[in-house]
Design a protein around this motif. Sequence first.
Motif: not given
Ligand SMILES: Nc1ncnc2c1ncn2[C@@H]1O[C@H](COP(=O)(O)OP(=O)(O)O)[C@@H](O)[C@H]1O
Lengths: 126, 375, 537
Positions: C17-20, C22-24, C41-50, C58-60
């Motif tokens: 979760d990012f600041y509360g 849940k993104v994954l 996955g769509e934008n915001g699905a969480g691919k990059s976060t994963l 480091p952002i994690i």
């Molecule tokens: N550094 C961050 N701080 C807060 N929210 C984030 C951050 N990075 C990603 N998010 C949120 O996490 C969710 C997943 O994003 P992301 O992993 O970038 O999706 P994708 O790569 O599939 O487009 C999005 O809703 C995005 O707003």
Amino acid sequence: MRKQIIIRTALVTALILIGIFLYVIGKEHKVVIDNRDISIGDITYSASTTYVVWVDNQEIGVIKKGERNAAIVTGVSHKIVVEEIKSNVLTGEKHEKRFRLKTNESATVNIPAIINNANEWIDKTN
Amino acid sequence: MRKKSLTKTMNPSVLFLINYAVPIIFIILIAFAIPLSGLSGLYFIRELMIRLSRNSFLILALLIPVMAGMGMNFSIVLGAMAGEIGLIFITDWQIVGISGMLLAILISTPIAVLLGYFAGIVLNRAKGREMVTGFMLAFFMNGIYQLFVLFGMGNIIPISNSSILLPRGYGIRNTINLLGIRQVLDKLIPLKIGDILIPVATFLVIATLCVFITWFRKTKLGQDMRTVGQDNEVARVSGINVENTRVLSIVISTVLACYGQILFLQNIGTMNTYQSHEQVGVFAIAALLVGGASVAKANIPNVFIGVILFHTMFVVAPRAGKALMGQAQLGEYFRVFVSYGVIAFSLALYAWRKRVEKENERKKIMNYRKSILAK
Amino acid sequence: MESKEKYLLRMEHVSKDFYGTKVLKNINISVKSGEIIGLVGENGAGKSTLMNILFGNPIIHETGGFEGKIIFDGKEVNFASPFDAINAGIGMVHQEFIFIPGFTAIENILLNKEPTRYSFFSEIFGDKLNVLNREEMKKRAIEAIKILGIELNPEIIVKEMPVGHKQFIEIAREIDRKLLKLLVLDEPTAVLTESEADIAMKAIKKLAAKGVSVIFISHRLQEILDSCDRIIVLKDGSVQKELIPSDTNPREVAEYMIGHELTKSIWKSKEIRKISETILEVNNLWVDMPGEQVNGASFKVNKGEIFGIGGLTGQGKLGIANGIMGLHPAEGEVKFKGKPIFLNNSKYVLEQGIAFVSEDRRGLGLILDQPIFKNITFTAMQIKDMFLKSLLGGLIKWSDDKAMFKITREYIDALQIKCESEKQLVRELSGGNQQKLCMAKVFVLQPELIFVSEPTRGIDVGAKSLVLDTLCEYNRKYGITIIMASSELVELRAICERIAIVDEGRISGILPPTAELVEFGLLMLGIKSKKRETIGK
Ligand SMILES: Nc1ncnc2c1ncn2[C@@H]1O[C@H](COP(=O)(O)OP(=O)(O)O)[C@@H](O)[C@H]1O
């Protein structure tokens, strides 16, 4: 890693030693050359004539009776050569002395003492 | 019509003229000034020989930060200060000759390293504005240097030689006579061709530095610097410690500048305690730019072309000025004026060129996209 | 035990979760050796976060780490930085080029992993003073290029290479790593032509055949279907479905990605107006906006309609407005009311009666440290000489504060902007109110056509519908044509009469708001069919 530390320490030490060495061999000293009467103990050596003086193969000049001159020398071991001048001609009578100076020493040498081979022809001061 | 015409693809010869505008202007000016000055060829060569041996080292010190993308390093002034501190010490201790010079180098190296490290850290905080920051830093450190030399020396740092101390008992005199090391290196290997004394040893030292720089470019650190110089971010993501690499480039430059200043002053034979270093950065940078270098690219030939053109100008200009206007008092002011002018002009030219290149690059990519995507 | 050994990578119960927020949510993914996994996955699905979690970005760590565990190569790992991940044998090829344009291909492929030769100075100053071993570098670069199977002179400076080859440099760089076990490709083919993409895909398959596992992120659905062994669909932070390409079709994948429709339609007004007069005609528009490039988009907008532009992030939907408005270099033919418009000149375009509510509110839209009334009237003053009193036939002009206050108050009331007074600083307003201010600022100009980009980004739900309602209201009341670009299909489908979907910088199709959701999804994924392109002509 270990090896590197050793090499670096050795290098720094070597540089410091080189520094000290440079200091010693590059240090200038003042050598005053007197052609004056001098009393050492009970004996008095009196200046009687004019001399040409070389220090470390550099001509310092002519020093008449009762006069003095100074030379700036560099390093540790030095050589002074004096040659008698009589009625404006070099007599060929040379006297040579060698001396060493510690880093902060300067010296006063006395020509009459040199001529007479006196032991205390040189006076080193700090 | 309303399109910005900046993007017009340029004719290569026009581009060449723009790239080398500064050297070309200098060559033209010199071509006019030489006949006017009425100087003999021999005098000319002798002067040039002196200037080459005196200045090349300092200018070479600028090359490495350019490689690391930090532009012209104005903070070489800090290195010059370190060198001068070394010279003050050996003069105080009365160490003379080659050993005196070497000792000065030995003493000033750690000072230069420290100052370079400091400058590097400051410049890291000002990425993209290194030149202005370096310039200001040089001013600032000049203040510290003066404080140190004017009040610290003889007070905190014992100085025993009264001939370099101010009569009040502390602080260093305005000028220091460097008789003890005057031209010791220049005359170490004596060679005279006709009337001209060739400072063989000095040139050997400069040649060694050139070899060093060439070798350095081939090292891993050199490659890292080139990478950092081209793109900080790419360097960072490929695992290069960008900050560290930049600091190192400044440290090396500062140390080299320190040696350069010692070399320079051994040739001159007197040191202007409070002024000798002031214009070091400006003159060296102007000379390098005149040699055809830019903020982003500078090599060894630029250094020597620069010294020759820049200093020829100052050899002939006063004479030519006299012939033209009956005035030879241009001297130092003229030099400072020209130097700043060259720097300002080069920078402006560079910024403009950069913009054109960027625009051309963009155009190229756009055309490529068009060619593959449009049916 | 045995079955576990087969997997090179297993991510178990990964949540973040990012600041509360849940993104994954409880992600379970496993990758076998030599397997190519397609991650969609769509934008915001969480691919990059994963992927950031996998790489120990480091952002994690800065945002409080993650839950769950990652088992890579039989060991549980939690990389402290991407460099640790790289050292463990994970490689990444990014969407944007990461290389030095002024270096040769060799230097780029071996960037910061150059083989060196011993030099004495390294004993004193460290390994960095070893000398590069150029021959060895060349040898390794050529080997990597050979695996890729392309014709590429490694001595060439990358800047001078054909653009398409540049992406290969990065892939080659990863191939060069001897211990590469897992390669993550993030939209690697986005900038390649079809034939180049083919070569790249072949190279990736070759690599997989050698036992390297690949995670392939792409929005080119066809590519994913063609080359992956398994497809993992992420939606809203959880694994929606795992699919085998041979057992599925694009439509199914798109459905899983975008989701099923709950209510049949969210289209607000009951009828679609019949409008025939064209107000804006865009032909073959190219825009050079970093990350939002437009590659020859063509479309027509009818007078008085609300026209939507949708599509995945980075495909160019924002580039269209920015290009026409002159904020980024553009080329192409744009006709407004039948008259050609000069591009690359913002002031001129504004003068023609076209206005823009930018997605970059803080950067372009508003001057945060100025009061509300100045913000609202500034552009009008510049473009239309409004709110200026002039004297001596226009020689002297000064601002007419009274008129400025009056109009500001009007808009504050009309758009229900919550503020203390018209003199309040914009910085102190909430996101929603700032957005309304941006719109007021544009309405003051009395434009005929408005571009609106991401009008609801970063504002809360209540404010969102207010903003959309305001747009509708002005459209109906004053007949202003609105072109709205948004990442939120929901809001496009709520208020737009026609919705164009942009993919790779072009319009891949135009749909009515009542079209099925999956149809939009397929267009976004670059899958076109004849049927869908009929509307709007
Ligand atoms: N550094 C961050 N701080 C807060 N929210 C984030 C951050 N990075 C990603 N998010 C949120 O996490 C969710 C997943 O994003 P992301 O992993 O970038 O999706 P994708 O790569 O599939 O487009 C999005 O809703 C995005 O707003």
